[in-house]
Design a protein around this motif. Sequence first.
Motif, short mmCIF file in Angstrom:
data_model
loop_
_atom_site.label_atom_id
_atom_site.label_comp_id
_atom_site.label_asym_id
_atom_site.label_seq_id
_atom_site.Cartn_x
_atom_site.Cartn_y
_atom_site.Cartn_z
N GLU A 11 33.17 8.93 81.13
CA GLU A 11 33.31 8.82 79.72
C GLU A 11 34.07 7.85 79.22
OE1 GLU A 11 34.71 12.61 77.49
OE2 GLU A 11 33.10 13.72 78.46
N GLN A 12 35.17 7.50 80.24
CA GLN A 12 36.06 6.34 79.86
C GLN A 12 35.40 4.96 80.02
OE1 GLN A 12 39.40 7.53 82.07
NE2 GLN A 12 40.50 8.55 80.42
N SER A 13 34.49 5.08 81.15
CA SER A 13 34.03 3.70 81.30
C SER A 13 32.66 3.49 80.61
CB SER A 13 33.60 3.68 82.90
OG SER A 13 32.83 4.49 83.14
N GLN A 14 32.31 4.45 79.72
CA GLN A 14 30.92 4.26 78.90
C GLN A 14 31.36 3.09 77.75
OE1 GLN A 14 30.65 7.32 75.77
NE2 GLN A 14 28.89 8.17 77.00
N ASP A 51 29.84 12.59 60.63
CA ASP A 51 29.62 14.11 60.29
C ASP A 51 29.62 14.94 61.39
OD1 ASP A 51 27.07 16.28 59.43
OD2 ASP A 51 28.95 16.20 58.25
N LYS A 52 29.45 14.43 62.55
CA LYS A 52 29.28 15.11 63.99
C LYS A 52 29.49 14.34 64.92
CE LYS A 52 25.81 18.23 66.32
NZ LYS A 52 24.48 18.62 66.60
N SER A 53 30.45 15.04 65.92
CA SER A 53 30.57 14.32 67.07
C SER A 53 31.39 15.29 68.17
CB SER A 53 31.88 13.11 66.84
OG SER A 53 32.28 12.81 68.04
N PRO A 54 30.89 15.20 69.48
CA PRO A 54 31.41 16.20 70.25
C PRO A 54 32.99 15.89 70.58
CG PRO A 54 30.18 14.49 71.47
CD PRO A 54 30.15 14.18 69.99
N ARG A 59 26.29 12.14 64.39
CA ARG A 59 25.67 12.14 63.16
C ARG A 59 26.44 11.30 62.23
NH1 ARG A 59 24.93 16.93 61.14
NH2 ARG A 59 23.28 17.05 62.49
N LEU A 60 26.05 10.11 61.77
CA LEU A 60 26.62 9.42 60.83
C LEU A 60 25.88 9.24 59.64
CD1 LEU A 60 28.94 7.10 61.14
CD2 LEU A 60 27.34 5.48 61.57
N ILE A 61 26.55 9.59 58.33
CA ILE A 61 25.74 9.46 57.14
C ILE A 61 26.51 8.39 56.27
CG2 ILE A 61 25.44 10.82 54.98
CD1 ILE A 61 25.74 13.47 56.37
N LEU A 62 25.46 7.64 55.76
CA LEU A 62 25.88 6.34 54.97
C LEU A 62 25.68 6.74 53.45
CD1 LEU A 62 23.80 3.43 57.10
CD2 LEU A 62 26.01 4.65 57.51
N TYR A 63 26.47 6.49 52.74
CA TYR A 63 26.61 6.72 51.27
C TYR A 63 27.22 5.97 50.56
CZ TYR A 63 31.02 8.80 51.75
OH TYR A 63 32.53 8.97 52.19
N TRP A 64 26.95 6.24 49.10
CA TRP A 64 27.80 5.28 48.15
C TRP A 64 28.91 5.95 47.59
CZ3 TRP A 64 27.08 0.27 47.14
CH2 TRP A 64 25.85 -0.13 47.48
N ASN A 65 30.04 5.37 47.47
CA ASN A 65 31.39 5.94 47.27
C ASN A 65 31.82 4.93 46.06
OD1 ASN A 65 33.85 7.10 46.47
ND2 ASN A 65 34.56 7.28 48.97
N GLY A 66 31.58 4.98 45.06
CA GLY A 66 32.04 4.30 43.66
C GLY A 66 31.21 2.92 44.18
N GLU A 97 24.25 8.64 74.64
CA GLU A 97 24.14 9.83 73.57
C GLU A 97 23.10 9.62 72.57
OE1 GLU A 97 28.91 10.94 74.10
OE2 GLU A 97 28.20 10.40 72.28
N VAL A 98 22.80 10.56 71.73
CA VAL A 98 22.03 10.30 70.71
C VAL A 98 22.41 10.33 69.61
CG1 VAL A 98 19.84 11.09 69.54
CG2 VAL A 98 19.82 11.45 72.00
N THR A 99 22.56 9.31 68.79
CA THR A 99 23.15 9.28 67.42
C THR A 99 22.16 9.17 66.33
OG1 THR A 99 24.89 7.99 68.48
CG2 THR A 99 25.09 7.98 65.83
N GLU A 100 22.46 10.08 65.24
CA GLU A 100 21.63 10.16 64.00
C GLU A 100 22.14 9.38 63.02
OE1 GLU A 100 20.83 14.09 62.43
OE2 GLU A 100 19.25 13.58 61.42
N ILE A 101 21.41 8.54 62.08
CA ILE A 101 22.33 8.02 61.14
C ILE A 101 21.29 8.26 59.94
CG2 ILE A 101 22.90 5.74 60.28
CD1 ILE A 101 23.27 4.64 62.86
#
Lengths: 364, 288
Positions: free
Chosen positions: B23-26, B255-258, B240-247, B48-52
């Motif tokens: 993991e450290q050398s990842q 949103d999700k990570s081990p 899981r990464l969620i992209l959104y508008w804030n202002g 790893e699989v990342t959902e955006i």
Amino acid sequence: MANRPVSEMRLPPHLAHLLAARRLTTAKDVLSLPEVELMAVLDAGLPTARAAVAHVSEVACPPCQTALALLEERARLGGGGRLATTLVGLDEALGGGIPLGKLTEVVGPSGIGKTQFCLKLALLAALPECYGGLNGRVVYIDTESKFSSRRMIEIGQNSFPQIFRQEGLAQKMAGRILVMRPTSLADFTKSLEQMKVTLLQHDVKLLLVDSMAALTSLENEKATAGSRQHPLRWALSFLKSIAEFSRIPVVVTNQVRSQSNDDGHHFSFEVDGKDDANCAERFDSHLVAALGVQWAHAVTIRLVFESHSGHRFIKVAKSPMSPAVAFPFSVESSGITLLSDEGIDVTGPDITSIRCQGQNILAR
Amino acid sequence: MASSGDPPLLAGAQNAWDMLSDEQSQKHITTGSGGINNILGGGIHCKEVTEIGGVPGVGKTQLGIQLAINVQIPVEYGGLGGKAVYIDTEGSFMVERAYQIAEGCISDILEHFPHSHEKTSSGQGKLQPEHFLAGIYYFRICSYTEQIAVINYLEKFLGEHKDVRIVIIDSVTFHFRQDFDDLALRTRVLSGLSLKLMKLSKAYNLAVVLLNQVTTKFTEGSFQLTLALGDSWSHSCTNRLILYWNGNERYAYLDKSPSLPVASSPYAVTGKGVRDSVSSNGKRVRVM
């Protein structure tokens, strides 16, 4: 590719026979089943099912290209891949104009100028290349009977006086624009299906649907209660694929409706008590595009026509090539004209909102 | 693999200590925005699989293209020097934009490594936008059958192209939302696909990035936005990464990570690509 018959795939004989015997005749049949279920249907072991899937997948998979090859192909096909709108600021923001091969949406409240914009585009696509046009035919699908031939020619005469003074040119240009008036969604669907071949044969360079949202109201309210499937989803896929395969721009207009409680606005992690204050003002002044979020994801470019602060604006709300920017415009005898080519930057919630401060004669 | 030389107790198992060093050398793939890299623990993880996911127009495709370019940053400039597979299901990939983003990436590299123009001509050749475009293998997918086919075919493709270090699917949602009527079957097919993708990411040591759309869901008394494809799918991805508008700003929310806490960070989409938002901190943008 999905309907590619298994018999044509030149699979190893034992696999070919097995699939045929179980009536799995197309790539879609084989690949739609999860592995375990395929094993059950074939009554075979895992290695056999996997081998079948691997072979069929390899054949059904489209070929890959490097992005560089894509770029070179576009350069070879020439034309910069755009239909210039002659609205200088807008063309610059869009990287040259309306892109070929993609779906562009024009959305806004009624009466703001969407059809005027479409009329001008239709004209531009019909013009010969030396005048900046695509020199081709245009298919204009008019679902609300808003197409006015007289108005289009007026726009032409006022925008390109030197061209339209020529004998017979007006007739030639108008002759290239084919207007269809489907009276139901089924009618529309049938015309689209017939169109795929026609487009290539008859050198059609632009497809306009004005308006898309009206088609949902043409549909009878069949009871699809509980179904969250969008009624226009077939049309959506089809329009996208027509755009890509024929390499033409497809422009679709959309209506607006007022926000309802059904529109989600925030993710669960955002809901933080800031709702109540914003709610009231939101419902009063804001409109949303009809056709929903699934449609909004599917279009490549979204141009929002809105009005506020005493002016009308064309806002590039969604575009892979440029940040959100708005241009004030007015509708003249020559069609839509920008009041300024310097766009106004738009950020945040203003990008997706659609504002309409109309002149309410009854309020006086 | 076991450091002590003892025969493993369970075939195929790896002890946690060895996994730690793995993991450290990842390696990570930078997103272009230091802020997003931070909440991700360095960047998008390989293996790893990342959902955006995010609303239309927030920048999912922009980030996808940025990652396809950034994975190619040469090793000598701190990158992975790998290639990208870009699976386009909606036709959102615009090659001119990819060219612009490549130019932006190159200009940032040259800014941070000002003496690189003195390098050999082969080094120079790598820092051309055309070279970056040549490193993206592009598949245009027009139906869910083709989507399933390409994911199955990837096993063979990746075996033949061992330098691929990221697979991006833009978007994983479109065809499954459009054309799949049997929702129960859809769930089973999707879970099969996500397992395959997870296996591929581990076997070939690459990052898998799946772009997803949003839909509305009735929870806690109101309609809220959520990522599409249902509850079962939401279990399939590691991150899981969620992209959104804030202002007025674009934000990314982990949103999700081990292994990392939920966190959010502002970001911007500029002419050069995805970068830190100007207002977040005064520091200069670092691509590496």
